[in-house]
Design a protein around this motif. Structure first.
Motif, PDB file in Angstrom:
ATOM      1  N   PRO A 426       0.810  -1.232   0.000  1.00 45.80           N
ATOM      2  CA  PRO A 426       0.000   0.000   0.000  1.00 45.80           C
ATOM      3  C   PRO A 426       0.839   1.275   0.000  1.00 45.80           C
ATOM      4  CG  PRO A 426      -0.077  -1.098   2.151  1.00 45.80           C
ATOM      5  CD  PRO A 426       0.585  -2.053   1.198  1.00 45.80           C
ATOM      6  N   GLU A 427       2.044   1.199   0.588  1.00 37.21           N
ATOM      7  CA  GLU A 427       2.887   2.400   0.622  1.00 37.21           C
ATOM      8  C   GLU A 427       3.309   2.800  -0.785  1.00 37.21           C
ATOM      9  OE1 GLU A 427       3.528  -0.379   2.314  1.00 37.21           O
ATOM     10  OE2 GLU A 427       3.051   0.171   4.383  1.00 37.21           O
ATOM     11  N   ALA A 428       3.765   1.802  -1.579  1.00 38.56           N
ATOM     12  CA  ALA A 428       4.178   2.092  -2.956  1.00 38.56           C
ATOM     13  C   ALA A 428       2.988   2.533  -3.796  1.00 38.56           C
ATOM     14  CB  ALA A 428       4.832   0.857  -3.573  1.00 38.56           C
ATOM     15  N   THR A 429       1.821   1.964  -3.518  1.00 38.06           N
ATOM     16  CA  THR A 429       0.605   2.352  -4.256  1.00 38.06           C
ATOM     17  C   THR A 429       0.270   3.817  -3.995  1.00 38.06           C
ATOM     18  OG1 THR A 429      -0.276   0.097  -4.120  1.00 38.06           O
ATOM     19  CG2 THR A 429      -1.848   1.862  -4.580  1.00 38.06           C
ATOM     20  N   ALA A 430       0.339   4.213  -2.719  1.00 41.79           N
ATOM     21  CA  ALA A 430       0.032   5.605  -2.357  1.00 41.79           C
ATOM     22  C   ALA A 430       1.010   6.580  -2.993  1.00 41.79           C
ATOM     23  CB  ALA A 430       0.042   5.752  -0.836  1.00 41.79           C
ATOM     24  N   GLU A 431       2.256   6.153  -3.180  1.00 43.35           N
ATOM     25  CA  GLU A 431       3.245   7.008  -3.833  1.00 43.35           C
ATOM     26  C   GLU A 431       2.969   7.152  -5.325  1.00 43.35           C
ATOM     27  OE1 GLU A 431       7.120   5.509  -3.106  1.00 43.35           O
ATOM     28  OE2 GLU A 431       7.012   5.745  -0.931  1.00 43.35           O
ATOM     29  N   ALA A 432       2.392   6.099  -5.925  1.00 42.50           N
ATOM     30  CA  ALA A 432       2.186   6.088  -7.380  1.00 42.50           C
ATOM     31  C   ALA A 432       0.881   6.740  -7.810  1.00 42.50           C
ATOM     32  CB  ALA A 432       2.239   4.657  -7.893  1.00 42.50           C
ATOM     33  N   ILE A 433      -0.173   6.586  -7.015  1.00 41.84           N
ATOM     34  CA  ILE A 433      -1.494   7.119  -7.369  1.00 41.84           C
ATOM     35  C   ILE A 433      -1.917   8.109  -6.288  1.00 41.84           C
ATOM     36  CG2 ILE A 433      -3.888   6.564  -7.906  1.00 41.84           C
ATOM     37  CD1 ILE A 433      -3.005   3.735  -8.604  1.00 41.84           C
ATOM     38  N   ASP A 434      -2.106   9.361  -6.672  1.00 46.77           N
ATOM     39  CA  ASP A 434      -2.435  10.365  -5.667  1.00 46.77           C
ATOM     40  C   ASP A 434      -3.919  10.341  -5.310  1.00 46.77           C
ATOM     41  OD1 ASP A 434      -3.841  11.879  -7.584  1.00 46.77           O
ATOM     42  OD2 ASP A 434      -2.094  13.118  -8.059  1.00 46.77           O
TER      43      ASP A 434
END
Length: 596
Positions: A426-434
């Motif tokens: 989820p951390e990488a997802t949050a960085e990729a999609i605002d």
């Protein structure tokens, strides 16, 4: 222009999934040829009905083996008919496909199958089975391992013999548009590949948009020969688009067989990466010079480029037309024949092609439609197409897509093709999609007044070779630096034919190494740059690092630097992280020497 939107070309049906692409053809066009497969060295056509039978048998086998809806099933093989068959069988069984590159190391296989919690995997041959077996003790969820060369498809048929048609039909409709279709692992800057979750809607919408945009190639009766890896989402979208559009699809496992396959299959269009075009061009150029026709080829090249450039103006001088017609008979026709004689379009992505080659190939009668996208965009986001081509750009957004250029010129994308996030990250997802739903690509670009996108740089550190292979430098660099004699390592190879590295020597370890190796005590690193013992020692570190990656990602060459990277030189941050752009500038001559 800072933002451009292209309206959707069509809607994904409310209850659809990717298995429908094949089954709709079974119902509506059962006798149409969907694929051709190589049998005993000959191409044999496969109709929609025959493909449906093969898919049904394999899907029943997966169900019979205990694969449940939503379970992950790995496929590790070269590009071949069975790869596409298994992909649709997995979807028909309601499961999720996890591609694994056939070139993957044991460590990578363990990570992909373990992280995805795959319950089964189909591998191509005994060598790949051995790779999986070597890490199977660390894969507690992996219940089944089948090998294509050991009758995997027949075994699946036997396992599913007692599965009723009604059960298969129920499973086929289990997944909806927003359910997971595949997890595609892509290299991350931390070294561990990240699993991109692509839903049925992601890929289905991309198929609809791409087929509408490139309708001159994605139409019934056309044909394409697929030789890029199906483990890469670029190959998968061509596979799905071909099945949807009833384009005859052929597979080629070994790219060394391309010349013969092109002649036999005669594709109407192909999918390739820039490295393929470079090889075709240089091969033709070298052959011409060997035959004493180098001058003719050079003139033909200039005429092709000039002709293509004139097409953009709409005014082609009479003398250029005559010169082009002459070289068409002498040179261009032979180049087109090398692609099978019928190829009238090439789809290119993964790395920039360059304007010179773009104009050259359009000038000889084989236009290259360059596009842009990432695994996270399923993958196509923009593409040049017939009547809407701007060479040097990667085209306009495909239908249903919005492209925005942020203040720092990063490319942001919105659309139904944007992935659902990174698997268990989820951390990488949050960085990729605002929070507004924009996917941050990490690439830098610009939109012109007509909405054509150009790539101007790379915000993230991921390297993309000329062959289109994504390489995360961190995993290699960390392993190389683990060697006691080495201080720093910077992996290079962006837009280059292979991965290489700059290496520096740890001064504290250098003295003891010299004494042990019998070198003069006063010898400097500069004195020993070409010393065979020092080179061999560094090679051991390179060899160890290469164990963690596939051959395509491995370091092929290295160069020892006479001086270390330091904070004082600006090549390291205060926390000793590489400033890649500064190192690349300061050591440009050394990097160039690696590829000379």
């Amino acid at each position: 222009m800072s933002e451009v939107t292209v309206p959707p070309a069509g809607a994904v049906p409310a209850d659809a999934n990717l298995a429908d692409l094949a089954w709709d053809n079974v119902a509506q066009y059962p006798t149409d040829v969907l694929l051709s497969r190589q049998v005993d060295g000959k191409w044999v056509d496969v109709t929609a009905a025959q493909f449906g039978e093969d898919v049904a048998a394999a899907a029943k086998g997966l169900i019979g083996a205990g694969v449940r809806p939503g379970d992950r099933v790995g496929v590790m093989s070269h590009t071949r008919y069975e790869w596409t068959l298994l992909d649709f069988a997995i979807w028909t069984a309601g499961a999720v496909t996890v591609p694994v590159y056939e070139t993957s190391s044991a460590e990578q296989v363990e990570w992909v199958l373990g992280n995805s919690e795959a319950v089964a995997v189909v591998v191509e041959d005994a060598a790949l089975q051995k790779t999986v077996e070597s890490v199977r003790a660390n894969l507690p969820t992996l219940a089944n391992l089948w090998q294509l060369e050991d009758g995997a498809i027949d075994k699946l048929g036997e396992l599913g013999a007692d599965v009723p048609d009604g059960t298969l039909d129920e499973r086929r409709h289990t997944a909806g548009p927003d359910d997971l279709a595949t997890i595609v692992y892509t290299s991350g800057t931390t070294g561990r590949p990240k699993g991109c979750q692509l839903t049925h809607r992601n890929l289905y919408s991309n198929v609809l948009a791409t087929a509408a945009t490139l309708s001159h190639v994605f139409s019934p009766g056309q044909s394409t020969l697929l030789f890029l890896p199906l483990a890469h989402v670029f190959g998968r979208i061509i596979q799905c688009g071909s099945i949807y559009s009833r384009v005859r699809l052929g597979h080629l496992p070994n790219v060394s067989d391309l010349p013969t396959a092109f002649a036999e299959f005669s594709p109407d269009f192909i999918l390739a990466v820039p490295r393929v075009f470079e090889k075709i061009y240089t091969g033709a150029q070298q052959k011409a010079r060997t035959e004493g026709k180098g001058g003719i080829f050079d003139r033909a090249e200039r005429a092709a480029i000039a002709y293509s450039q004139a097409l953009d103006t709409g005014r082609i001088p009479v003398t250029l037309k005559a010169e082009h017609a002459l070289f068409d008979r002498l040179v261009y026709a032979r180049l087109r024949e090398a692609l099978g004689g019928s190829c009238r379009a090439v789809l290119s992505g993964s790395a920039p092609l360059g304007e010179r080659l773009g104009h050259f190939f359009r000038g000889i009668g084989v236009p290259v439609f360059e596009g842009y996208g990432l695994t996270e965009t399923s993958p196509v986001a923009t593409v040049n197409t017939l009547g809407q081509t701007r060479i040097g750009s990667v085209g306009r957004p495909i239908p249903g897509t919005t492209v925005r250029i942020a203040e720092d010129t990063e490319i942001l994308i919105k659309g139904e093709q944007i992935f659902a996030g990174y698997w268990k990250n989820p951390e990488a997802t949050a960085e990729a999609i605002d929070s507004d739903g924009w996917f941050h690509t990490g690439d830098l670009g610009a939109l012109d007044a007509d909405g054509y996108l150009s790539i101007t740089g790379r915000k993230k550190e991921l390297i993309v070779t000329a062959g289109g292979k994504n390489v995360a430098p961190a995993v290699l660099e960390d392993r190389v630096r683990a060697h006691g004699l080495i201080s720093q390592c910077m992996v290079v190879g962006d837009k280059m034919p292979f991965v290489a590295a700059l290496v520096t020597i740890d001064e504290d370890a250098f003295g003891p190494w010299k004494e042990k190796a019998g070198k003069p005590a006063d010898a400097t690193v500069t004195d020993l740059l070409d010393d065979q013992d020092l080179l061999a020692e560094v090679q051991t570190a390179i060899d160890d690092a290469n164990k963690a990656v596939s051959r395509a990602e491995s370091i092929r060459k290295f160069r020892i630097m006479p001086a270390d990277f330091t904070e004082e030189s600006g090549e390291l941050t205060p926390t000793l992280k590489l400033r890649r752009s500064i190192v690349a500038t300061a050591r440009a001559a050394d990097i160039s020497a690696l590829y000379s």
